[in-house]
Design a protein around this motif. Structure first.
Motif, mmCIF file in Angstrom:
data_model
loop_
_atom_site.group_PDB
_atom_site.id
_atom_site.type_symbol
_atom_site.label_atom_id
_atom_site.label_comp_id
_atom_site.label_asym_id
_atom_site.label_seq_id
_atom_site.Cartn_x
_atom_site.Cartn_y
_atom_site.Cartn_z
ATOM 1 N N CYS A 1 0.852 -1.198 0.000
ATOM 2 C CA CYS A 1 0.000 0.000 0.000
ATOM 3 C C CYS A 1 0.885 1.245 0.000
ATOM 4 C CB CYS A 1 -0.919 -0.010 1.219
ATOM 5 S SG CYS A 1 -1.798 1.554 1.459
ATOM 6 N N ILE A 2 0.686 2.088 -0.997
ATOM 7 C CA ILE A 2 1.528 3.270 -1.164
ATOM 8 C C ILE A 2 1.381 4.237 0.015
ATOM 9 C CG2 ILE A 2 -0.146 4.585 -2.533
ATOM 10 C CD1 ILE A 2 3.319 4.415 -3.779
ATOM 11 N N PHE A 3 0.173 4.360 0.553
ATOM 12 C CA PHE A 3 -0.022 5.300 1.665
ATOM 13 C C PHE A 3 0.591 4.750 2.956
ATOM 14 C CE2 PHE A 3 -3.882 7.826 -0.178
ATOM 15 C CZ PHE A 3 -3.063 8.273 -1.209
ATOM 16 N N CYS A 4 0.530 3.423 3.164
ATOM 17 C CA CYS A 4 1.237 2.833 4.311
ATOM 18 C C CYS A 4 2.728 3.128 4.205
ATOM 19 C CB CYS A 4 1.000 1.330 4.376
ATOM 20 S SG CYS A 4 -0.582 0.876 5.117
ATOM 21 N N ARG A 5 3.252 3.091 3.009
ATOM 22 C CA ARG A 5 4.698 3.351 2.822
ATOM 23 C C ARG A 5 5.025 4.822 3.071
ATOM 24 N NH1 ARG A 5 7.014 0.684 -2.406
ATOM 25 N NH2 ARG A 5 8.924 1.125 -1.257
ATOM 26 N N ILE A 6 4.127 5.724 2.716
ATOM 27 C CA ILE A 6 4.342 7.154 3.016
ATOM 28 C C ILE A 6 4.258 7.367 4.531
ATOM 29 C CG2 ILE A 6 3.347 9.470 2.775
ATOM 30 C CD1 ILE A 6 2.610 8.666 -0.140
ATOM 31 N N VAL A 7 3.258 6.753 5.170
ATOM 32 C CA VAL A 7 3.094 6.870 6.627
ATOM 33 C C VAL A 7 4.348 6.358 7.337
ATOM 34 C CG1 VAL A 7 1.834 5.885 8.584
ATOM 35 C CG2 VAL A 7 0.566 6.822 6.636
ATOM 36 N N VAL B 1 -4.318 23.939 -3.480
ATOM 37 C CA VAL B 1 -4.067 23.153 -2.266
ATOM 38 C C VAL B 1 -4.779 21.814 -2.431
ATOM 39 C CG1 VAL B 1 -4.412 22.989 0.234
ATOM 40 C CG2 VAL B 1 -3.917 25.222 -0.813
ATOM 41 N N HIS B 2 -4.027 20.741 -2.322
ATOM 42 C CA HIS B 2 -4.620 19.397 -2.425
ATOM 43 C C HIS B 2 -3.847 18.497 -1.464
ATOM 44 C CE1 HIS B 2 -6.120 15.875 -5.196
ATOM 45 N NE2 HIS B 2 -6.347 15.659 -3.911
ATOM 46 N N ILE B 3 -4.462 18.281 -0.304
ATOM 47 C CA ILE B 3 -3.818 17.526 0.780
ATOM 48 C C ILE B 3 -4.639 16.284 1.066
ATOM 49 C CG2 ILE B 3 -3.194 17.612 3.238
ATOM 50 C CD1 ILE B 3 -2.747 20.646 2.886
ATOM 51 N N GLY C 1 -14.258 6.412 -8.115
ATOM 52 C CA GLY C 1 -12.911 6.730 -8.572
ATOM 53 C C GLY C 1 -11.828 6.500 -7.537
ATOM 54 N N GLN C 2 -12.127 5.705 -6.484
ATOM 55 C CA GLN C 2 -11.064 5.421 -5.517
ATOM 56 C C GLN C 2 -9.964 4.627 -6.215
ATOM 57 O OE1 GLN C 2 -12.235 3.228 -1.964
ATOM 58 N NE2 GLN C 2 -10.237 3.548 -0.987
ATOM 59 N N SER C 3 -8.739 5.117 -6.096
ATOM 60 C CA SER C 3 -7.614 4.442 -6.760
ATOM 61 C C SER C 3 -6.576 3.948 -5.767
ATOM 62 C CB SER C 3 -6.959 5.374 -7.781
ATOM 63 O OG SER C 3 -6.432 6.522 -7.143
ATOM 64 N N ALA D 1 -1.067 13.745 7.214
ATOM 65 C CA ALA D 1 -1.586 14.485 6.060
ATOM 66 C C ALA D 1 -0.398 14.863 5.185
ATOM 67 C CB ALA D 1 -2.339 15.730 6.512
ATOM 68 N N PHE D 2 -0.557 14.668 3.871
ATOM 69 C CA PHE D 2 0.534 14.990 2.944
ATOM 70 C C PHE D 2 -0.058 15.506 1.639
ATOM 71 C CE2 PHE D 2 -0.221 11.018 0.707
ATOM 72 C CZ PHE D 2 -0.650 10.157 1.719
ATOM 73 N N HIS D 3 0.762 16.283 0.926
ATOM 74 C CA HIS D 3 0.305 16.902 -0.319
ATOM 75 C C HIS D 3 0.186 15.845 -1.420
ATOM 76 C CE1 HIS D 3 0.640 21.121 1.050
ATOM 77 N NE2 HIS D 3 1.522 20.589 1.884
HETATM 78 P P1 5GP Z 1 -8.386 8.353 -4.818
HETATM 79 O O1 5GP Z 1 -8.508 8.323 -6.317
HETATM 80 O O2 5GP Z 1 -8.070 6.975 -4.290
HETATM 81 O O3 5GP Z 1 -9.503 9.023 -4.100
HETATM 82 O O4 5GP Z 1 -7.119 9.288 -4.526
HETATM 83 C C1 5GP Z 1 -5.805 8.835 -4.516
HETATM 84 C C2 5GP Z 1 -4.926 10.057 -4.596
HETATM 85 O O5 5GP Z 1 -3.609 9.676 -4.220
HETATM 86 C C3 5GP Z 1 -4.807 10.668 -5.993
HETATM 87 O O6 5GP Z 1 -5.229 12.032 -5.953
HETATM 88 C C4 5GP Z 1 -3.331 10.529 -6.333
HETATM 89 O O7 5GP Z 1 -2.823 11.626 -7.053
HETATM 90 C C5 5GP Z 1 -2.684 10.395 -4.976
HETATM 91 N N1 5GP Z 1 -1.454 9.613 -4.970
HETATM 92 C C6 5GP Z 1 -1.258 8.400 -5.569
HETATM 93 N N2 5GP Z 1 -0.002 7.975 -5.342
HETATM 94 C C7 5GP Z 1 0.601 8.926 -4.580
HETATM 95 C C8 5GP Z 1 1.912 9.044 -4.017
HETATM 96 O O8 5GP Z 1 2.781 8.188 -4.173
HETATM 97 N N3 5GP Z 1 2.172 10.170 -3.289
HETATM 98 C C9 5GP Z 1 1.228 11.137 -3.094
HETATM 99 N N4 5GP Z 1 1.594 12.200 -2.372
HETATM 100 N N5 5GP Z 1 -0.012 11.062 -3.606
HETATM 101 C C10 5GP Z 1 -0.326 9.969 -4.334
#
Ligand code: 5GP
Ligand code: ZN
Length: 114
Positions: free
Chosen positions: A4-10, A37-39, A93-95, A27-29
């Protein structure tokens, strides 16, 4: 949650532009900002989506909103306005399947959303 990319950022395994952190939340940009602004506000604990939350997460969810409000204030968005978005599953659109609020501000937004 292994890759999970967000777990790795955390966990600070990969870099994120951190805007706020505490024991429960980070919280991260956004890497691909859709507004000046997109956090992203995320729990440290991996929760797949809003569908996966339980009653015990109610306090955590409330705190996510308070942090979003504070960040909006900090970034000068409070008066003009800002938008909070929580996409859940495919049609929305959750990605990234780690619960997150988008805090968006600094421009006008349309309603209804696309
Ligand atoms: P979702 O589409 O799931 O609601 O939003 C996922 C968001 O995560 C997208 O706006 C995308 O740009 C952002 N995102 C994806 N990968 C990364 C990353 O590695 N770092 C950061 N800061 N944002 C990411
Ligand atoms: Zn995760």
């Amino acid at each position: 949650m292994g890759d999970c990319i967000f777990c790795r950022i955390v966990a600070q395994e990969i870099a994120g532009r951190i805007a706020y952190e505490d024991a429960d939340l980070v919280a991260f940009h956004d890497i691909n900002p859709q507004a000046p602004v997109h956090i992203l506000i995320v729990p440290r604990r991996h929760i797949e989506s809003l569908n996966a939350v339980t009653q015990e997460d109610a306090h955590l969810l409330g705190r996510m909103l308070v942090v979003a409000r504070d960040l909006a204030r900090e970034h000068g968005l409070a008066d003009d306005g800002y938008r909070l978005v929580l996409n859940t599953n495919r049609a929305a659109g959750q990605s990234v399947f780690h619960l997150h609020f988008h805090l968006l501000g600094g421009r006008f937004f349309h309603w209804p959303p696309g």
